[in-house]
Design a protein around this motif. Structure first.
Motif, PDB file in Angstrom:
ATOM      1  N   LYS A 128      -5.526  -0.307   5.773  1.00  0.00           N
ATOM      2  CA  LYS A 128      -6.689  -1.082   6.207  1.00  0.00           C
ATOM      3  C   LYS A 128      -6.933  -0.860   7.699  1.00  0.00           C
ATOM      4  O   LYS A 128      -8.060  -0.640   8.129  1.00  0.00           O
ATOM      5  CB  LYS A 128      -6.488  -2.565   5.900  1.00  0.00           C
ATOM      6  CG  LYS A 128      -7.690  -3.389   6.276  1.00  0.00           C
ATOM      7  CD  LYS A 128      -7.551  -4.832   5.863  1.00  0.00           C
ATOM      8  CE  LYS A 128      -8.760  -5.588   6.407  1.00  0.00           C
ATOM      9  NZ  LYS A 128      -8.824  -6.934   5.957  1.00  0.00           N
ATOM     10  N   GLU A 129      -5.872  -0.909   8.472  1.00  0.00           N
ATOM     11  CA  GLU A 129      -6.012  -0.700   9.918  1.00  0.00           C
ATOM     12  C   GLU A 129      -6.405   0.740  10.230  1.00  0.00           C
ATOM     13  O   GLU A 129      -7.298   0.989  11.050  1.00  0.00           O
ATOM     14  CB  GLU A 129      -4.699  -1.046  10.623  1.00  0.00           C
ATOM     15  CG  GLU A 129      -4.798  -0.929  12.130  1.00  0.00           C
ATOM     16  CD  GLU A 129      -3.532  -1.374  12.826  1.00  0.00           C
ATOM     17  OE1 GLU A 129      -3.196  -0.780  13.862  1.00  0.00           O
ATOM     18  OE2 GLU A 129      -2.871  -2.317  12.338  1.00  0.00           O
ATOM     19  N   ALA A 130      -5.778   1.692   9.574  1.00  0.00           N
ATOM     20  CA  ALA A 130      -6.047   3.104   9.849  1.00  0.00           C
ATOM     21  C   ALA A 130      -7.468   3.510   9.477  1.00  0.00           C
ATOM     22  O   ALA A 130      -8.104   4.296  10.188  1.00  0.00           O
ATOM     23  CB  ALA A 130      -5.038   3.987   9.103  1.00  0.00           C
ATOM     24  N   GLU A 177      -4.117   9.906   4.730  1.00  0.00           N
ATOM     25  CA  GLU A 177      -3.127   8.915   5.148  1.00  0.00           C
ATOM     26  C   GLU A 177      -1.970   8.767   4.157  1.00  0.00           C
ATOM     27  O   GLU A 177      -1.034   8.022   4.418  1.00  0.00           O
ATOM     28  CB  GLU A 177      -3.803   7.550   5.324  1.00  0.00           C
ATOM     29  CG  GLU A 177      -4.901   7.527   6.357  1.00  0.00           C
ATOM     30  CD  GLU A 177      -4.397   7.763   7.773  1.00  0.00           C
ATOM     31  OE1 GLU A 177      -3.228   7.439   8.066  1.00  0.00           O
ATOM     32  OE2 GLU A 177      -5.183   8.278   8.598  1.00  0.00           O
ATOM     33  N   ALA A 179      -1.742  -2.880   4.389  1.00  0.00           N
ATOM     34  CA  ALA A 179      -2.091  -3.312   5.748  1.00  0.00           C
ATOM     35  C   ALA A 179      -2.257  -2.113   6.681  1.00  0.00           C
ATOM     36  O   ALA A 179      -3.198  -2.058   7.484  1.00  0.00           O
ATOM     37  CB  ALA A 179      -1.029  -4.268   6.291  1.00  0.00           C
ATOM     38  N   TYR A 180      -1.353  -1.135   6.576  1.00  0.00           N
ATOM     39  CA  TYR A 180      -1.470   0.068   7.401  1.00  0.00           C
ATOM     40  C   TYR A 180      -2.769   0.808   7.080  1.00  0.00           C
ATOM     41  O   TYR A 180      -3.490   1.239   7.986  1.00  0.00           O
ATOM     42  CB  TYR A 180      -0.272   1.007   7.191  1.00  0.00           C
ATOM     43  CG  TYR A 180      -0.524   2.348   7.830  1.00  0.00           C
ATOM     44  CD1 TYR A 180      -0.247   2.562   9.178  1.00  0.00           C
ATOM     45  CD2 TYR A 180      -1.090   3.394   7.091  1.00  0.00           C
ATOM     46  CE1 TYR A 180      -0.530   3.777   9.778  1.00  0.00           C
ATOM     47  CE2 TYR A 180      -1.370   4.612   7.689  1.00  0.00           C
ATOM     48  CZ  TYR A 180      -1.095   4.798   9.027  1.00  0.00           C
ATOM     49  OH  TYR A 180      -1.379   6.006   9.620  1.00  0.00           O
ATOM     50  N   LYS A 221      -3.164  -5.454  -2.541  1.00  0.00           N
ATOM     51  CA  LYS A 221      -2.731  -5.760  -1.176  1.00  0.00           C
ATOM     52  C   LYS A 221      -1.204  -5.845  -1.078  1.00  0.00           C
ATOM     53  O   LYS A 221      -0.650  -5.760   0.015  1.00  0.00           O
ATOM     54  CB  LYS A 221      -3.356  -7.073  -0.699  1.00  0.00           C
ATOM     55  CG  LYS A 221      -4.861  -7.006  -0.575  1.00  0.00           C
ATOM     56  CD  LYS A 221      -5.432  -8.348  -0.169  1.00  0.00           C
ATOM     57  CE  LYS A 221      -6.935  -8.334  -0.266  1.00  0.00           C
ATOM     58  NZ  LYS A 221      -7.508  -9.649   0.080  1.00  0.00           N
ATOM     59  N   GLN A 224       2.596   4.413   2.393  1.00  0.00           N
ATOM     60  CA  GLN A 224       1.888   3.538   3.327  1.00  0.00           C
ATOM     61  C   GLN A 224       1.589   2.194   2.666  1.00  0.00           C
ATOM     62  O   GLN A 224       1.293   2.134   1.476  1.00  0.00           O
ATOM     63  CB  GLN A 224       0.566   4.173   3.771  1.00  0.00           C
ATOM     64  CG  GLN A 224       0.710   5.516   4.453  1.00  0.00           C
ATOM     65  CD  GLN A 224       1.420   5.466   5.801  1.00  0.00           C
ATOM     66  OE1 GLN A 224       1.785   4.399   6.299  1.00  0.00           O
ATOM     67  NE2 GLN A 224       1.658   6.622   6.384  1.00  0.00           N
ATOM     68  N   GLY A 252     -10.115   1.285   8.842  1.00  0.00           N
ATOM     69  CA  GLY A 252     -11.136   0.403   9.372  1.00  0.00           C
ATOM     70  C   GLY A 252     -12.115  -0.096   8.314  1.00  0.00           C
ATOM     71  O   GLY A 252     -13.250  -0.461   8.636  1.00  0.00           O
ATOM     72  N   TRP A 253     -11.690  -0.109   7.065  1.00  0.00           N
ATOM     73  CA  TRP A 253     -12.536  -0.567   5.957  1.00  0.00           C
ATOM     74  C   TRP A 253     -12.194  -2.007   5.612  1.00  0.00           C
ATOM     75  O   TRP A 253     -11.082  -2.470   5.860  1.00  0.00           O
ATOM     76  CB  TRP A 253     -12.310   0.295   4.711  1.00  0.00           C
ATOM     77  CG  TRP A 253     -12.691   1.730   4.863  1.00  0.00           C
ATOM     78  CD1 TRP A 253     -13.535   2.285   5.791  1.00  0.00           C
ATOM     79  CD2 TRP A 253     -12.242   2.827   4.064  1.00  0.00           C
ATOM     80  NE1 TRP A 253     -13.632   3.640   5.609  1.00  0.00           N
ATOM     81  CE2 TRP A 253     -12.850   4.004   4.553  1.00  0.00           C
ATOM     82  CE3 TRP A 253     -11.379   2.922   2.985  1.00  0.00           C
ATOM     83  CZ2 TRP A 253     -12.632   5.255   4.000  1.00  0.00           C
ATOM     84  CZ3 TRP A 253     -11.159   4.175   2.423  1.00  0.00           C
ATOM     85  CH2 TRP A 253     -11.784   5.322   2.915  1.00  0.00           C
ATOM     86  N   ASP A 254     -13.154  -2.697   4.962  1.00  0.00           N
ATOM     87  CA  ASP A 254     -12.842  -4.040   4.486  1.00  0.00           C
ATOM     88  C   ASP A 254     -11.987  -3.935   3.215  1.00  0.00           C
ATOM     89  O   ASP A 254     -11.856  -2.860   2.622  1.00  0.00           O
ATOM     90  CB  ASP A 254     -14.099  -4.891   4.276  1.00  0.00           C
ATOM     91  CG  ASP A 254     -15.039  -4.354   3.217  1.00  0.00           C
ATOM     92  OD1 ASP A 254     -14.581  -3.753   2.215  1.00  0.00           O
ATOM     93  OD2 ASP A 254     -16.258  -4.548   3.375  1.00  0.00           O
ATOM     94  N   ASP A 255     -11.403  -5.064   2.823  1.00  0.00           N
ATOM     95  CA  ASP A 255     -10.477  -5.089   1.681  1.00  0.00           C
ATOM     96  C   ASP A 255     -11.124  -4.525   0.420  1.00  0.00           C
ATOM     97  O   ASP A 255     -10.510  -3.717  -0.292  1.00  0.00           O
ATOM     98  CB  ASP A 255      -9.997  -6.513   1.400  1.00  0.00           C
ATOM     99  CG  ASP A 255      -9.052  -7.046   2.464  1.00  0.00           C
ATOM    100  OD1 ASP A 255      -8.730  -6.318   3.423  1.00  0.00           O
ATOM    101  OD2 ASP A 255      -8.636  -8.210   2.325  1.00  0.00           O
TER     102      ASP A 255
END
Length: 88
Positions: free
Chosen positions: A26-28, A15, A23-24, A70, A20, A30-33
């Motif tokens: 994290k969405e791409a 990625e 937020a992108y 973040k 990037q 699918g992992w937690d913070d």
């Protein structure tokens, strides 16, 4: 060239060919913070990614990804891309 990149690190590097946001990613991914920040920290520690304050503004001081990650943008370094592309 010996490659010491984990499967998660490798997947995240996919990625990071372009700048990037957290937020992108994290969405791409699918992992937690916590997981995402930890893997970004690992890649940063190995010199495989760089942190950016804004999409076109690289950070030159040491980044604290676990605390401030973040807020950053991320991009693979030349070293990171070389390791990513030579993985066996």
């Amino acid at each position: 060239m010996k490659n010491n990149m984990s499967e998660a690190e490798f997947d995240l590097m996919d990625e990071l060919y372009f700048v990037q946001s957290f937020a992108y990613l994290k969405e791409a991914m699918g992992w937690d913070d916590e997981q995402l920040l930890a893997i970004l920290q690992q890649l940063y520690g190995k010199g495989y990614i760089k942190c950016m304050i804004e999409p076109d503004s690289e950070m030159f001081e040491k980044a604290d990804i676990l605390q401030d990650g973040k807020e950053y943008f991320y991009l693979a370094t030349k070293k990171g891309l070389m390791y990513h592309n030579t993985r066996e």
